[in-house]
Design a protein around this motif. Structure first.
Motif, mmCIF file in Angstrom:
data_model
loop_
_atom_site.group_PDB
_atom_site.id
_atom_site.type_symbol
_atom_site.label_atom_id
_atom_site.label_comp_id
_atom_site.label_asym_id
_atom_site.label_seq_id
_atom_site.Cartn_x
_atom_site.Cartn_y
_atom_site.Cartn_z
ATOM 1 N N ARG A 14 0.807 -1.232 0.000
ATOM 2 C CA ARG A 14 0.000 0.000 0.000
ATOM 3 C C ARG A 14 0.837 1.276 0.000
ATOM 4 O O ARG A 14 0.330 2.354 -0.258
ATOM 5 C CB ARG A 14 -0.922 0.012 1.226
ATOM 6 C CG ARG A 14 -1.983 -1.057 1.204
ATOM 7 C CD ARG A 14 -3.043 -0.764 0.174
ATOM 8 N NE ARG A 14 -3.861 0.376 0.538
ATOM 9 C CZ ARG A 14 -4.741 0.950 -0.281
ATOM 10 N NH1 ARG A 14 -4.880 0.493 -1.512
ATOM 11 N NH2 ARG A 14 -5.452 1.985 0.115
ATOM 12 N N TRP A 15 2.100 1.225 0.309
ATOM 13 C CA TRP A 15 3.018 2.359 0.292
ATOM 14 C C TRP A 15 2.490 3.566 1.095
ATOM 15 O O TRP A 15 2.264 4.629 0.537
ATOM 16 C CB TRP A 15 3.339 2.794 -1.147
ATOM 17 C CG TRP A 15 4.021 1.723 -1.931
ATOM 18 C CD1 TRP A 15 3.493 0.999 -2.957
ATOM 19 C CD2 TRP A 15 5.352 1.226 -1.728
ATOM 20 N NE1 TRP A 15 4.405 0.071 -3.410
ATOM 21 C CE2 TRP A 15 5.564 0.194 -2.670
ATOM 22 C CE3 TRP A 15 6.380 1.549 -0.839
ATOM 23 C CZ2 TRP A 15 6.760 -0.509 -2.742
ATOM 24 C CZ3 TRP A 15 7.564 0.842 -0.911
ATOM 25 C CH2 TRP A 15 7.748 -0.162 -1.854
ATOM 26 N N PRO A 16 2.325 3.398 2.412
ATOM 27 C CA PRO A 16 1.857 4.537 3.217
ATOM 28 C C PRO A 16 2.828 5.712 3.224
ATOM 29 O O PRO A 16 2.418 6.855 3.437
ATOM 30 C CB PRO A 16 1.708 3.939 4.627
ATOM 31 C CG PRO A 16 2.589 2.730 4.625
ATOM 32 C CD PRO A 16 2.539 2.195 3.231
ATOM 33 N N GLY A 17 4.120 5.431 3.012
ATOM 34 C CA GLY A 17 5.106 6.512 2.946
ATOM 35 C C GLY A 17 5.338 7.038 1.549
ATOM 36 O O GLY A 17 6.234 7.870 1.332
ATOM 37 N N ASN A 18 4.583 6.521 0.580
ATOM 38 C CA ASN A 18 4.592 6.998 -0.801
ATOM 39 C C ASN A 18 5.965 6.879 -1.467
ATOM 40 O O ASN A 18 6.701 5.931 -1.183
ATOM 41 C CB ASN A 18 4.039 8.423 -0.848
ATOM 42 C CG ASN A 18 2.578 8.464 -0.467
ATOM 43 O OD1 ASN A 18 1.744 7.888 -1.158
ATOM 44 N ND2 ASN A 18 2.249 9.115 0.649
ATOM 45 N N ILE A 19 6.281 7.814 -2.351
ATOM 46 C CA ILE A 19 7.504 7.717 -3.149
ATOM 47 C C ILE A 19 8.742 7.743 -2.263
ATOM 48 O O ILE A 19 9.727 7.041 -2.529
ATOM 49 C CB ILE A 19 7.564 8.855 -4.185
ATOM 50 C CG1 ILE A 19 6.398 8.725 -5.172
ATOM 51 C CG2 ILE A 19 8.882 8.837 -4.956
ATOM 52 C CD1 ILE A 19 6.280 9.895 -6.135
ATOM 53 N N ARG A 20 8.721 8.532 -1.191
ATOM 54 C CA ARG A 20 9.871 8.593 -0.295
ATOM 55 C C ARG A 20 10.166 7.224 0.304
ATOM 56 O O ARG A 20 11.326 6.801 0.410
ATOM 57 C CB ARG A 20 9.611 9.609 0.817
ATOM 58 C CG ARG A 20 10.808 9.800 1.745
ATOM 59 C CD ARG A 20 10.468 10.672 2.937
ATOM 60 N NE ARG A 20 10.224 12.050 2.530
ATOM 61 C CZ ARG A 20 9.100 12.698 2.770
ATOM 62 N NH1 ARG A 20 8.107 12.076 3.380
ATOM 63 N NH2 ARG A 20 8.956 13.947 2.407
ATOM 64 N N GLU A 21 9.116 6.503 0.703
ATOM 65 C CA GLU A 21 9.300 5.168 1.270
ATOM 66 C C GLU A 21 9.876 4.219 0.224
ATOM 67 O O GLU A 21 10.797 3.438 0.512
ATOM 68 C CB GLU A 21 7.970 4.629 1.802
ATOM 69 C CG GLU A 21 8.106 3.263 2.458
ATOM 70 C CD GLU A 21 6.776 2.701 2.928
ATOM 71 O OE1 GLU A 21 6.791 1.699 3.665
ATOM 72 O OE2 GLU A 21 5.721 3.260 2.565
ATOM 73 N N LEU A 22 9.359 4.271 -1.009
ATOM 74 C CA LEU A 22 9.864 3.413 -2.071
ATOM 75 C C LEU A 22 11.351 3.681 -2.326
ATOM 76 O O LEU A 22 12.157 2.754 -2.450
ATOM 77 C CB LEU A 22 9.057 3.649 -3.355
ATOM 78 C CG LEU A 22 9.559 2.935 -4.622
ATOM 79 C CD1 LEU A 22 9.541 1.421 -4.428
ATOM 80 C CD2 LEU A 22 8.699 3.321 -5.819
#
Length: 475
Positions: free
Chosen positions: A362-370
């Motif tokens: 689900r990538w709750p941290g979005n692009i930064r997390e990726l």
């Protein structure tokens, strides 16, 4: 001599404006209604039109539409009362250069007029010499390691690109709205790099890290000795960005009194260092970003409505990464190239299991997390392919719903066994760093990457949190 047409049915206002602008070197003509104004445009060429929003025979919306259809190279500034500001912002989105509010202030009028004409000339020169700026940006759309903004294939990405192309050549202030980690600063830099200001500074400022005491000095600068602790002269961010773009991140965190000082600077386009009597002229484009609903903040009295409308000449909404499915692996490949360069590695791909895991997460941290996960996985990978074992627990256990993992031979192992297997790969020091990484990331996700709240939950100060995030490459 630059020609200006004033369209206003208040004769006294039109006369005063005409005299003031004539004294400042402009060739000025006036019209008392929309019909006469269009006749003037038909019979002569004007660089700029100052048009009152409320006219006896029409309104600013209809006038703007007609002027842009028939004379697209003529700039338009809307004159409006405070109650019409929301409509004025809509007109800016339709193509007006800017708006000025009544009562009218000479410095604001002159500054806005000069900037409008400069922008028109810059656009015309670019069209004449190089073709449209938009065409240039499209030709350069190749994702390279130096790119801040990655051009994706999803419908959401294509809409963002369209909006960047639309607003970049203008001088509009922009609000970029979206969750933390969605790439708001990258979009701001892309707007700057595709604008006539691209050779001038791009200055980013994190409003979330500013204390009330330091904010004025950071924004406006100060003179040596102007207050206790002012041991040297400091140039503020507005002055640093002069001629270029000032990007204000987490703008909703600014205190109300700083917002008032900011409004005055934005309106007058002048800045004065603390302790100085000298005003410095500003030519700064402002782009702000927020993960909050500023309309709610206005209703609760935490954010000034007039400042919001100054910023909201154009808005871009950044979707979460989970809504950009077709961009996930494109972004992952881009970050892999960057990580290889940073770490002097030659990892070439992701295993099919990792790809499936990335696409289902689900990538709750979005692009930064990726980005952080790809960098970390590249560091942990010894071969040429990133495998599931290189991913953090919250990712690698995603496909098993955190209850069970699956070994290479298909047998099930419990989550506790999986943790033990992972930790046996590290010495004690690395195991501690791994635990710290997981804790910090977990807390950041819980508070939607609000660093102030995360520091409070972790019982450390904000500076320590920044240092720890930097140490584990969690930016």
């Amino acid at each position: 001599m630059k020609k200006i047409l004033i369209i206003d049915d208040e004769v006294n206002v039109a006369l005063l404006l005409s005299k003031f602008l004539t004294r400042n070197g402009f060739d000025v003509q006036t019209a008392s209604n929309g019909t006469t104004g269009m006749e003037c445009l038909k019979n002569g060429s004007f660089n700029l039109v100052l048009c009152d929003f409320r006219l006896e025979d029409t309104d600013g919306r209809e006038m703007l539409k007609n002027i842009k259809q028939q004379y697209p190279q003529t700039g338009v500034i809307i004159i409006t009362g405070y109650s019409d500001i929301k409509m004025a912002v809509e007109l800016i989105k339709m193509g007006a250069y800017d708006y000025i509010t009544k009562p009218l202030y000479p410095d604001e009028i002159l500054n806005t007029v000069n900037k409008a004409i400069e922008t028109q000339y810059a656009l015309m020169e670019d069209l004449h010499d190089n073709g449209p700026i938009i065409s240039k940006s499209k030709e350069q759309r190749k994702n390279t390691p130096n790119n801040e903004f990655v051009f994706g294939n999803s419908r959401a990405s294509k809409e963002i690109i369209r909006q960047i192309d639309l607003v970049a050549p203008t001088n509009y202030s922009v609000i970029i709205i979206g969750d933390s980690g969605t790439g708001k600063e990258a979009v701001a830099k892309s707007i700057h790099m595709n604008s006539p200001r691209h050779n001038n500074p791009f200055v980013a400022m994190d409003c979330g890290s500013l204390t009330k005491e330091l904010a004025a000095s950071e924004f406006f600068g100060h003179e040596k000795g102007s207050f206790t602790g002012a041991l040297y002269t400091k140039i503020g961010h507005f002055e640093m960005a002069n001629g270029g773009t000032l990007f204000l991140d987490e703008v909703g965190n600014l205190s109300y009194d700083i917002q008032a000082a900011l409004l005055r600077t934005v309106q007058e386009r002048k800045v004065k260092r603390i302790g100085s009597t000298k005003e410095i002229d500003l030519d700064v484009r402002i782009i702000v970003a927020t993960n909050e609903n500023l309309q709610d903040s206005i209703q609760k009295g935490r954010f000034r409505e007039d400042l919001y409308h100054r910023f909201n000449e154009f808005s871009i909404h950044m979707p979460p990464l989970r809504d950009r499915g077709s961009d996930i692996m494109l972004l992952a490949d881009h970050f892999l190239v960057i990580a290889n360069q940073e770490l002097s590695r030659s990892v070439s791909s992701f295993s099919p299991e990792v790809v499936e895991c990335f696409m289902s997460y689900r990538w709750p941290g979005n692009i930064r997390e990726l980005k952080n996960i790809v960098r970390r996985a590249t560091l942990l990978t010894e071969g040429d392919e990133i495998m599931m074992k290189a991913l953090p627990l919250e990712i690698s256990n995603r496909m098993a719903a955190f209850d069970y993992g699956v070994t290479n031979n298909g047998s099930a192992i419990s989550q506790s066994e999986n943790i033990e297997i992972k930790q046996n790969r590290h010495d004690l020091k690395n195991a501690a760093l791994e635990a710290e990484y997981e804790t910090i990331l977990k807390v950041l996700k819980e508070v939607n990457f609000n660093k102030t709240k995360a520091a409070e939950m972790l019982k450390i100060d904000r500076k320590t949190l920044y240092n720890k995030m930097k140490a584990i490459n969690l930016k």
